[in-house]
Design a protein around this motif. Structure first.
Motif, PDB file in Angstrom:
ATOM      1  N   GLY A  77       0.815  -1.213   0.000  1.00  0.00           N
ATOM      2  CA  GLY A  77       0.000   0.000   0.000  1.00  0.00           C
ATOM      3  C   GLY A  77       0.843   1.254   0.000  1.00  0.00           C
ATOM      4  N   PHE A  78       0.460   2.206  -0.857  1.00  0.00           N
ATOM      5  CA  PHE A  78       1.147   3.482  -0.998  1.00  0.00           C
ATOM      6  C   PHE A  78       0.144   4.625  -0.940  1.00  0.00           C
ATOM      7  CE2 PHE A  78       3.870   0.452  -3.063  1.00  0.00           C
ATOM      8  CZ  PHE A  78       5.163   0.899  -2.842  1.00  0.00           C
ATOM      9  N   TRP A  79       0.476   5.662  -0.187  1.00  0.00           N
ATOM     10  CA  TRP A  79      -0.271   6.920  -0.270  1.00  0.00           C
ATOM     11  C   TRP A  79       0.131   7.595  -1.559  1.00  0.00           C
ATOM     12  CZ3 TRP A  79      -4.032   6.994   2.919  1.00  0.00           C
ATOM     13  CH2 TRP A  79      -3.901   6.516   4.217  1.00  0.00           C
ATOM     14  N   THR A  80      -0.811   8.292  -2.197  1.00  0.00           N
ATOM     15  CA  THR A  80      -0.491   9.045  -3.397  1.00  0.00           C
ATOM     16  C   THR A  80      -1.140  10.423  -3.333  1.00  0.00           C
ATOM     17  OG1 THR A  80      -0.533   9.077  -5.823  1.00  0.00           O
ATOM     18  CG2 THR A  80      -2.422   8.040  -4.726  1.00  0.00           C
ATOM     19  N   THR A  81      -0.432  11.412  -3.830  1.00  0.00           N
ATOM     20  CA  THR A  81      -0.980  12.766  -3.842  1.00  0.00           C
ATOM     21  C   THR A  81      -2.033  12.935  -4.926  1.00  0.00           C
ATOM     22  OG1 THR A  81       0.866  13.488  -5.212  1.00  0.00           O
ATOM     23  CG2 THR A  81       1.059  13.849  -2.827  1.00  0.00           C
ATOM     24  N   SER A  82      -2.069  12.036  -5.908  1.00  0.00           N
ATOM     25  CA  SER A  82      -3.095  12.065  -6.944  1.00  0.00           C
ATOM     26  C   SER A  82      -3.400  10.645  -7.387  1.00  0.00           C
ATOM     27  CB  SER A  82      -2.649  12.898  -8.149  1.00  0.00           C
ATOM     28  OG  SER A  82      -3.598  12.758  -9.197  1.00  0.00           O
ATOM     29  N   LEU A  83      -4.553  10.139  -6.987  1.00  0.00           N
ATOM     30  CA  LEU A  83      -4.937   8.786  -7.368  1.00  0.00           C
ATOM     31  C   LEU A  83      -5.056   8.668  -8.883  1.00  0.00           C
ATOM     32  CD1 LEU A  83      -5.705   5.965  -6.415  1.00  0.00           C
ATOM     33  CD2 LEU A  83      -8.056   6.775  -6.139  1.00  0.00           C
ATOM     34  N   THR A  84      -5.633   9.661  -9.520  1.00  0.00           N
ATOM     35  CA  THR A  84      -5.802   9.635 -10.974  1.00  0.00           C
ATOM     36  C   THR A  84      -4.455   9.577 -11.681  1.00  0.00           C
ATOM     37  OG1 THR A  84      -7.840  10.896 -10.759  1.00  0.00           O
ATOM     38  CG2 THR A  84      -6.827  10.856 -12.936  1.00  0.00           C
ATOM     39  N   GLU A  85      -3.527  10.454 -11.300  1.00  0.00           N
ATOM     40  CA  GLU A  85      -2.217  10.469 -11.943  1.00  0.00           C
ATOM     41  C   GLU A  85      -1.413   9.223 -11.604  1.00  0.00           C
ATOM     42  OE1 GLU A  85      -0.192  14.131 -11.073  1.00  0.00           O
ATOM     43  OE2 GLU A  85      -1.914  15.325 -11.748  1.00  0.00           O
ATOM     44  N   GLY A  86      -1.469   8.774 -10.346  1.00  0.00           N
ATOM     45  CA  GLY A  86      -0.738   7.576  -9.961  1.00  0.00           C
ATOM     46  C   GLY A  86      -1.231   6.343 -10.695  1.00  0.00           C
ATOM     47  N   ALA A  87      -2.556   6.213 -10.814  1.00  0.00           N
ATOM     48  CA  ALA A  87      -3.132   5.074 -11.525  1.00  0.00           C
ATOM     49  C   ALA A  87      -2.758   5.108 -13.006  1.00  0.00           C
ATOM     50  CB  ALA A  87      -4.649   5.058 -11.346  1.00  0.00           C
ATOM     51  N   ALA A  88      -2.818   6.284 -13.609  1.00  0.00           N
ATOM     52  CA  ALA A  88      -2.442   6.404 -15.023  1.00  0.00           C
ATOM     53  C   ALA A  88      -0.971   6.057 -15.234  1.00  0.00           C
ATOM     54  CB  ALA A  88      -2.735   7.827 -15.520  1.00  0.00           C
ATOM     55  N   ARG A  89      -0.114   6.488 -14.320  1.00  0.00           N
ATOM     56  CA  ARG A  89       1.319   6.203 -14.414  1.00  0.00           C
ATOM     57  C   ARG A  89       1.558   4.687 -14.345  1.00  0.00           C
ATOM     58  NH1 ARG A  89       2.763  10.192 -12.090  1.00  0.00           N
ATOM     59  NH2 ARG A  89       2.297   9.674  -9.951  1.00  0.00           N
ATOM     60  N   LEU A  90       0.883   4.002 -13.404  1.00  0.00           N
ATOM     61  CA  LEU A  90       1.050   2.554 -13.300  1.00  0.00           C
ATOM     62  C   LEU A  90       0.528   1.847 -14.552  1.00  0.00           C
ATOM     63  CD1 LEU A  90       0.176   1.901  -9.552  1.00  0.00           C
ATOM     64  CD2 LEU A  90       2.409   1.704 -10.648  1.00  0.00           C
ATOM     65  N   GLU A  91      -0.600   2.299 -15.076  1.00  0.00           N
ATOM     66  CA  GLU A  91      -1.145   1.724 -16.325  1.00  0.00           C
ATOM     67  C   GLU A  91      -0.134   1.863 -17.458  1.00  0.00           C
ATOM     68  OE1 GLU A  91      -4.150   0.327 -17.406  1.00  0.00           O
ATOM     69  OE2 GLU A  91      -5.150   0.321 -15.456  1.00  0.00           O
ATOM     70  N   ARG A  92       0.440   3.054 -17.613  1.00  0.00           N
ATOM     71  CA  ARG A  92       1.421   3.296 -18.690  1.00  0.00           C
ATOM     72  C   ARG A  92       2.637   2.398 -18.557  1.00  0.00           C
ATOM     73  NH1 ARG A  92       0.315   8.707 -17.480  1.00  0.00           N
ATOM     74  NH2 ARG A  92       2.320   8.924 -16.429  1.00  0.00           N
ATOM     75  N   ARG A  93       2.980   2.034 -17.343  1.00  0.00           N
ATOM     76  CA  ARG A  93       4.164   1.206 -17.112  1.00  0.00           C
ATOM     77  C   ARG A  93       3.851  -0.290 -17.130  1.00  0.00           C
ATOM     78  NH1 ARG A  93       5.432   6.062 -15.455  1.00  0.00           N
ATOM     79  NH2 ARG A  93       7.592   6.721 -15.347  1.00  0.00           N
ATOM     80  N   GLY A  94       2.615  -0.641 -17.501  1.00  0.00           N
ATOM     81  CA  GLY A  94       2.266  -2.041 -17.688  1.00  0.00           C
ATOM     82  C   GLY A  94       1.658  -2.723 -16.484  1.00  0.00           C
ATOM     83  N   PHE A  95       1.158  -1.950 -15.529  1.00  0.00           N
ATOM     84  CA  PHE A  95       0.518  -2.518 -14.341  1.00  0.00           C
ATOM     85  C   PHE A  95      -0.967  -2.181 -14.391  1.00  0.00           C
ATOM     86  CE2 PHE A  95       4.903  -1.330 -13.159  1.00  0.00           C
ATOM     87  CZ  PHE A  95       5.415  -2.608 -13.005  1.00  0.00           C
ATOM     88  N   PRO A  96      -1.777  -3.069 -14.982  1.00  0.00           N
ATOM     89  CA  PRO A  96      -3.183  -2.749 -15.204  1.00  0.00           C
ATOM     90  C   PRO A  96      -3.983  -2.644 -13.906  1.00  0.00           C
ATOM     91  CG  PRO A  96      -2.740  -5.039 -15.759  1.00  0.00           C
ATOM     92  CD  PRO A  96      -1.416  -4.396 -15.465  1.00  0.00           C
TER      93      PRO A  96
END
Length: 154
Positions: A77-96
């Motif tokens: 588990g990680f805190w993120t300052t932006s769930l939308t940006e963090g999720a998009a970043r993980l998607e772009r890096r191949g983590f659906p």
């Protein structure tokens, strides 16, 4: 930006897992709590003390925390300052994205890391004060946000 704060296991029953972690590692536990997400009632607890925490979740069949196949390591588990940006970043890096709590009014998302057979959970940093009040009253501050996690900088 993100900050690591817990490791989670899903288990068929909380109490035996709590007992075994206490015997093996000497950890102490907060009182388990019951929550509801959509149609699922589930129970969870966190270790007492400071981060990183151990989280245990007992979830029903068909839920994101289904342990009918046996206990397992589930996520980091990680805190993120932006769930939308963090999720998009993980998607772009191949983590659906595997599951999002957002449609249920909960600001978290799970992303698959198939290489380790587990997930990364991102939680909106705005939830941190409530988390600390519930699970770590009087504890130390959470770790600082890491601008290098998940390739967020550079």
């Amino acid at each position: 930006m993100t900050a690591f704060y817990h490791v989670c296991f899903v288990v068929p029953q909380l109490e035996p897992a709590m007992r075994d972690f206490t015997l093996a590692a000497g950890v102490q536990w907060c009182e388990p709590r019951t929550h509801r997400l959509g149609d699922w009632d589930y129970r969870l607890t966190f270790t007492r003390g400071d981060a990183p925490f151990i989280e245990l979740i007992e979830g029903p069949v068909g839920s994101p925390w289904d342990a009918s196949g046996g206990p397992r390591f589930d996520h980091l588990g990680f805190w993120t300052t932006s769930l939308t940006e963090g999720a998009a970043r993980l998607e772009r890096r191949g983590f659906p994205e595997e599951f999002s709590g957002c449609p249920y009014g909960r600001a978290f998302a799970y992303h698959r890391m198939d290489s380790v057979g587990a997930r990364v959970e991102l939680l909106d940093l705005a939830l941190q004060p409530g988390f600390l009040e519930t699970w770590n009253p009087g504890g130390s501050p959470m770790p600082a946000i890491d601008e290098t996690a998940f390739g967020e900088r550079g």
